[in-house]
Design an enzyme around this catalytic site. Structure first.
Site, PDB file in Angstrom:
ATOM      1  N   TYR A 161       0.788  -1.067  -0.068  1.00  0.00           N
ATOM      2  CA  TYR A 161      -0.028  -0.164  -0.012  1.00  0.00           C
ATOM      3  C   TYR A 161       0.909   1.300   0.021  1.00  0.00           C
ATOM      4  CZ  TYR A 161      -4.937  -0.822   0.336  1.00  0.00           C
ATOM      5  OH  TYR A 161      -6.251  -1.051  -0.139  1.00  0.00           O
ATOM      6  N   GLU A 210      -0.388   4.867  -0.454  1.00  0.00           N
ATOM      7  CA  GLU A 210      -1.243   6.025  -0.699  1.00  0.00           C
ATOM      8  C   GLU A 210      -0.428   7.279  -0.395  1.00  0.00           C
ATOM      9  OE1 GLU A 210      -3.017   3.556   0.989  1.00  0.00           O
ATOM     10  OE2 GLU A 210      -5.215   4.055   0.758  1.00  0.00           O
ATOM     11  N   ASP A 269      -6.774  13.566 -25.283  1.00  0.00           N
ATOM     12  CA  ASP A 269      -6.636  12.236 -24.792  1.00  0.00           C
ATOM     13  C   ASP A 269      -5.984  11.538 -25.725  1.00  0.00           C
ATOM     14  OD1 ASP A 269      -6.998   9.592 -24.090  1.00  0.00           O
ATOM     15  OD2 ASP A 269      -9.264   9.976 -23.529  1.00  0.00           O
ATOM     16  N   THR A 329      -3.733   6.175 -21.871  1.00  0.00           N
ATOM     17  CA  THR A 329      -3.587   4.947 -21.276  1.00  0.00           C
ATOM     18  C   THR A 329      -2.099   4.505 -21.557  1.00  0.00           C
ATOM     19  OG1 THR A 329      -4.512   3.975 -23.219  1.00  0.00           O
ATOM     20  CG2 THR A 329      -6.101   4.315 -21.327  1.00  0.00           C
ATOM     21  N   LYS A 360      -1.873   0.856 -25.259  1.00  0.00           N
ATOM     22  CA  LYS A 360      -2.292   0.527 -26.544  1.00  0.00           C
ATOM     23  C   LYS A 360      -0.992   0.631 -27.357  1.00  0.00           C
ATOM     24  CE  LYS A 360      -7.149   2.199 -25.699  1.00  0.00           C
ATOM     25  NZ  LYS A 360      -6.995   2.965 -24.379  1.00  0.00           N
ATOM     26  N   ARG A 391      -1.700  -2.613 -18.393  1.00  0.00           N
ATOM     27  CA  ARG A 391      -3.002  -1.579 -18.453  1.00  0.00           C
ATOM     28  C   ARG A 391      -2.825  -0.809 -17.172  1.00  0.00           C
ATOM     29  NH1 ARG A 391      -5.898  -4.546 -21.674  1.00  0.00           N
ATOM     30  NH2 ARG A 391      -7.854  -2.947 -21.622  1.00  0.00           N
TER      31      ARG A 391
HETATM   32  N1  DSN Z   1     -11.659   0.321 -24.841  1.00  0.00           N
HETATM   33  C1  DSN Z   1     -10.792   1.222 -25.621  1.00  0.00           C
HETATM   34  C2  DSN Z   1     -10.597   1.164 -26.924  1.00  0.00           C
HETATM   35  O1  DSN Z   1     -11.059   0.133 -27.276  1.00  0.00           O
HETATM   36  O2  DSN Z   1     -10.733   2.005 -27.777  1.00  0.00           O
HETATM   37  C3  DSN Z   1     -11.268   2.788 -25.162  1.00  0.00           C
HETATM   38  O3  DSN Z   1     -11.354   2.696 -23.883  1.00  0.00           O
END
Ligand code: DSN
Length: 411
Positions: free
Chosen positions: A51, A53, A197, A223, A226, A232
């Site tokens: 933990y 925080e 974003d 994120t 990707k 993730r």
């Molecule tokens: N689920 C993602 C995507 O496939 O683009 C976006 O959050």
């Protein structure tokens, strides 16, 4: 996975089956990637047990000497990779990262602008079924009906008329470049915060093969799993003047204990992405997407905006019928090609039965595939679209997919 095999055969067998699926299928969901073994090891490490925080060297729990170094390293690497003044590496994923940004700058009911989900935005950019559309007042903008492109003059007009407090740029299903500079200028003109974003294109941005919103954009959210090919998770980058607001919104505003195992894996991914090898990878992701889009168009398949500038392609299936996306995505899965049904801009059907397919090249490129394979795959996808009810064709493509996958690297 010997321990898991011995202690829980059921879960072990599901994971083993998924391993085989990932190996033998052409995974073309553009928001997915295959991480390195190093990223996976960091993610599965003992940091999971801690933990923490707070932020590095300012924690609410004892015992964070090592964790502090890990998180500090992740922050420094993220800043260097993207050229950012400040980084918060704690967001659990993209949606919580966006939620923290709303919390930092807006009050319930405040106006903001975001790209309509059906035109390539994200749920958290103002969809009425999401917190962003329920708690805050969304003024959506779309893309041009004819070209499928963002019209910056129109977006500026909406902003001047509505005077939003925040403008979100960014995509989940927009295959073209975004003029982030123009978004920032519009935001400054109307006194709004600009949030870019870049979740989908972060790896391409880090490699310089897609326009970067940094350093001029107020807030950049992404994120890490990707095109960036990390675990993730989420990441917020911002100008120093917003650092305190962002940090307070993430913790204690939105989240509790950060997932330090994932933060370690993010640090590993940032290091991997800061290399010539990764630049070559990103370049190839885009080359592959362009070759694949040409191959599809040569077969008479219509693409939204007639091509791509990034890693993703949006197929418009309306020539074959309205609302066929799910049905054809299922046929393609049967044929060993995994992608997702998606709405197209101004879809004549519903989000439950959309008229498009979204696909991309990050995973195929990670596995080492190049232009030659894209041409083959484009032909197979086109064949299935045209004859998706032909079981013999699906079987034939499936066999060829398996043979192709066998030739390329996997874990
Ligand atoms: N689920 C993602 C995507 O496939 O683009 C976006 O959050």
């Amino acid at each position: 996975m010997e321990s898991l095999k011995n202690s829980d055969l059921e879960i072990y067998s599901y994971i083993s089956a998924e391993l085989e699926r990932q190996k033998n299928v052409l995974n073309m969901i553009p928001s997915e990637n295959y991480v390195s073994s190093a990223v996976m090891e960091a993610c599965g490490s003992v940091l999971m047990n801690k933990y923490a925080e707070g932020y590095p060297f300012k924690r609410y729990y004892q015992g964070n000497k090592n964790v502090d170094e890990v998180e500090k390293t992740a922050i420094e690497r993220a800043k260097k990779l993207f050229g950012a003044e400040h980084a918060n590496v704690q967001p659990l994923s993209g949606s919580p990262a966006n939620a923290a940004v709303f919390l930092a700058f807006l009050n319930p009911g405040d106006k903001f602008m975001g790209l309509d989900l059906a035109c390539g935005g994200h749920l958290t950019h103002g969809s009425p079924v999401n917190f962003s559309g329920k708690i805050y007042h969304n003024i959506p903008y779309g893309v041009d009906k004819e070209t499928g492109l963002l019209n910056m003059d129109e977006i500026r007009e909406i902003a001047l008329k509505e005077k939003p407090k925040m403008i979100i740029s960014g995509l989940t299903a927009y295959p073209r470049k975004i003029d982030f500079r123009k978004f920032q200028d519009i935001a400054e003109e109307v006194g709004a915060i600009h949030v870019a974003d870049i979740s989908h294109v972060a790896g391409l941005v880090a490699s310089g093969v897609y326009p970067s919103p940094l350093p001029f954009t107020d807030i950049v959210v992404t994120t890490t799993h990707k095109t960036l090919r990390g675990p993730r998770g989420g990441l917020i980058l911002c100008k120093e003047k917003y650092a305190k607001q962002i940090d307070k919104a993430v913790f204690p505003g939105m989240q509790g204990g950060p997932h330090e195992n994932t933060i370690a894996a993010k640090a590993v991914a940032f290091k991997e992405a800061d290399s010539e090898d990764f630049k070559r990878y990103s370049l190839q992701v885009v080359k592959n997407a362009k070759t694949l889009s040409e191959a599809l168009m040569n077969e008479g398949i219509k693409l939204v905006s007639d091509g791509t500038d990034n890693h993703l392609i949006l197929i418009d299936l309306t020539f074959y019928g309205v609302g066929l996306g799910k049905e054809i995505a299922e046929a393609l899965e049967e044929a060993g090609i995994c992608l997702n049904a998606n709405t197209i801009p101004y879809d004549p059907s519903t989000p439950f039965k959309p008229s498009g397919l979204r696909l991309g090249t990050p995973i195929l490129t990670t596995r080492g595939m190049k232009e030659e394979e894209m041409k083959l795959i484009g032909k197979w996808i086109a064949d299935v679209i045209k004859e998706h009810k032909n079981p013999e064709l699906l079987k034939e493509v499936r066999d060829r997919v398996k043979e192709l996958c066998g030739k390329f690297r996997f874990y």
